[in-house]
Design an enzyme around this catalytic site. Structure first.
Site, PDB file in Angstrom:
ATOM      1  N   CYS A  58       0.860  -1.217   0.004  1.00 23.57           N
ATOM      2  CA  CYS A  58       0.134   0.005  -0.104  1.00 23.57           C
ATOM      3  C   CYS A  58       1.010   1.302  -0.146  1.00 23.57           C
ATOM      4  O   CYS A  58       1.224   1.865  -1.238  1.00 23.57           O
ATOM      5  CB  CYS A  58      -1.125  -0.016   1.290  1.00 23.57           C
ATOM      6  SG  CYS A  58      -2.320   1.145   0.868  1.00 23.57           S
ATOM      7  N   HIS A 116      -3.542  -5.501   2.002  1.00 22.86           N
ATOM      8  CA  HIS A 116      -3.401  -5.858   3.679  1.00 22.86           C
ATOM      9  C   HIS A 116      -4.245  -7.097   3.849  1.00 22.86           C
ATOM     10  O   HIS A 116      -4.657  -7.793   3.180  1.00 22.86           O
ATOM     11  CB  HIS A 116      -4.170  -4.555   4.205  1.00 22.86           C
ATOM     12  CG  HIS A 116      -3.650  -3.215   3.975  1.00 22.86           C
ATOM     13  ND1 HIS A 116      -2.395  -2.688   4.629  1.00 22.86           N
ATOM     14  CD2 HIS A 116      -4.079  -2.098   3.134  1.00 22.86           C
ATOM     15  CE1 HIS A 116      -2.021  -1.642   4.051  1.00 22.86           C
ATOM     16  NE2 HIS A 116      -3.153  -1.061   3.318  1.00 22.86           N
TER      17      HIS A 116
HETATM   18  N1  GLN Z   1      -1.694   7.061   2.192  1.00 27.23           N
HETATM   19  C1  GLN Z   1      -2.071   5.921   1.272  1.00 27.23           C
HETATM   20  C2  GLN Z   1      -3.361   6.087   0.629  1.00 27.23           C
HETATM   21  O1  GLN Z   1      -4.398   6.480   1.028  1.00 27.23           O
HETATM   22  C3  GLN Z   1      -1.738   4.617   1.575  1.00 27.23           C
HETATM   23  C4  GLN Z   1      -2.912   4.216   2.626  1.00 27.23           C
HETATM   24  C5  GLN Z   1      -2.370   2.900   3.294  1.00 27.23           C
HETATM   25  O2  GLN Z   1      -1.036   2.374   3.271  1.00 27.23           O
HETATM   26  N2  GLN Z   1      -3.103   2.063   3.791  1.00 27.23           N
HETATM   27  O3  GLN Z   1      -3.365   5.866  -0.776  1.00 27.23           O
END
Ligand code: GLN
Length: 257
Positions: free
Chosen positions: A96, A205
Site C-alpha cells: 500500500c 493488507h
Molecule cells: N496514504 C495512502 C493512500 O491513502 C496509503 C494508505 C495505506 O497504506 N493504507 O493511498
C-alpha cells in the site's frame, strides 16, 4: 540450522497499517517451522547502508499520507542500497503506502507531490479528501508469468484494501495480480499491484502473507535461492487451516475459481 535469512522491515513504527506486521510474523513463523533461522532488522533513520546490504529480504507496510511524507525524507538516503537489493534479485514485499513511495511519485490528498524512489514504474495520485476511498475485501489472480513462474497453476489471493491513492502502471511495469473483486490499483483497469525483478508491490493488507501462504513461501524460497545460489525445495507445512480460511472468504465473495 542449515539456512538463515535476515529480514529487513522498513520503518515499523511509521509504516504498519491494517495488520501489516502480520507479514513479518508469517515470514518468521514459516521459516522457523522449517528450521530456517531468521533475524529481524527494523530499519529506521539511523540504520546504516552497510546493515541494509546484509538483508536477504525486505518488507515495507502501509502508512497514512502524513507518515509517508515523514518517511520519504529519510528514504531518499537509502535509495541506492534498496535499488541494489532489488537489482540483485533479492525479494521484497511492499504493501500500500510503501509501493507508492517506491514508485515515481505519490500525490497526497493535501500538500505537495512526494517524489518516490522510482524503482517501480508507477505513479499514484490521491484525487482529494472528498473522493471515495477504495476500501473493502478484495481478491485477485496472481500474475505468475510476470513472476517468472511460467508453469505455475492459478492462485487466487485474498485481502483487504484501504487506500485513497490511485496507482497507474507505466509501460515498463507488470501487475502483480488481476482484480477479481475490489478496486485494485485504481478501480478502473483491473490491475493489482506491481512487480519488478523479485520485488512485489500490492494493495493487499489483511495481512497478505498469513492469508496467502503460497506468496509467503515464494518469497522465502527466492530469498534462500539468491543467498545460497542453489535450488531450494521448502519443507511441506500443513496449511489446511489457512486454506480453509482462504476458501471461506473466496466463497463469501462469490468468486468462481
Ligand atoms: N496514504 C495512502 C493512500 O491513502 C496509503 C494508505 C495505506 O497504506 N493504507 O493511498
Amino acid at each position: 540450522m542449515k539456512h538463515a535469512l535476515t529480514i529487513g522491515w522498513l520503518y515499523p513504527d511509521l509504516m504498519s497499517t491494517y495488520g501489516d506486521r502480520g507479514n513479518v510474523i508469517a515470514l518468521e513463523k514459516r521459516c522457523g517451522w522449517r528450521d530456517i533461522a531468521t533475524t529481524l532488522v527494523p530499519i529506521g533513520q539511523d540504520t546504516p547502508s552497510a546493515k541494509i546490504q546484509t538483508l536477504d529480504l525486505l518488507f515495507g507496510g502501509g502508512a497514512q499520507d502524513r507518515e509517508q511524507g515523514l518517511v520519504m525524507k529519510d528514504l531518499y538516503k537509502k535509495r541506492d542500497v534498496i535499488l541494489q537489493h532489488i537489482e540483485q534479485m533479492k525479494p521484497a514485499l511492499f504493501v500500500c503506502g510503501a509501493p507508492q513511495l517506491m514508485g515515481k511519485y505519490y500525490e497526497p490528498s493535501i500538500g505537495k507531490r512526494i517524489e518516490g524512489l522510482g524503482i517501480f514504474d508507477i505513479t499514484t495520485r490521491h484525487p482529494g479528501q472528498s473522493s471515495e476511498r477504495l476500501i473493502g475485501n478484495t481478491a485477485a489472480e496472481v500474475n505468475w508469468d510476470g513472476l517468472g513462474e511460467k508453469d505455475h497453476g492459478s492462485t487466487t489471493i485474498i485481502g483487504f484494501e484501504n487506500h485513497g491513492g490511485r496507482t497507474f502502471l507505466g509501460k515498463d511495469a507488470k501487475p502483480f495480480a488481476y482484480v477479481l473483486e475490489g478496486f485494485g490499483n485504481n478501480g478502473e483497469d483491473k490491475t493489482e499491484g506491481v512487480m519488478y525483478k523479485n520485488a512485489i508491490g500490492c494493495y493487499f493488507h489483511g495481512p497478505l502473507l498469513p492469508k496467502n501462504p503460497e506468496i509467503a513461501d515464494w518469497i522465502i524460497k527466492k530469498a534462500l535461492e539468491i543467498k545460497y545460489q542453489e535450488k531450494i525445495e521448502l519443507a511441506f507445512l500443513d496449511d489446511s487451516l489457512e486454506k480453509k480460511a482462504h476458501d471461506t472468504i473466496v466463497e463469501r465473495l462469490g468468486i468462481s475459481v
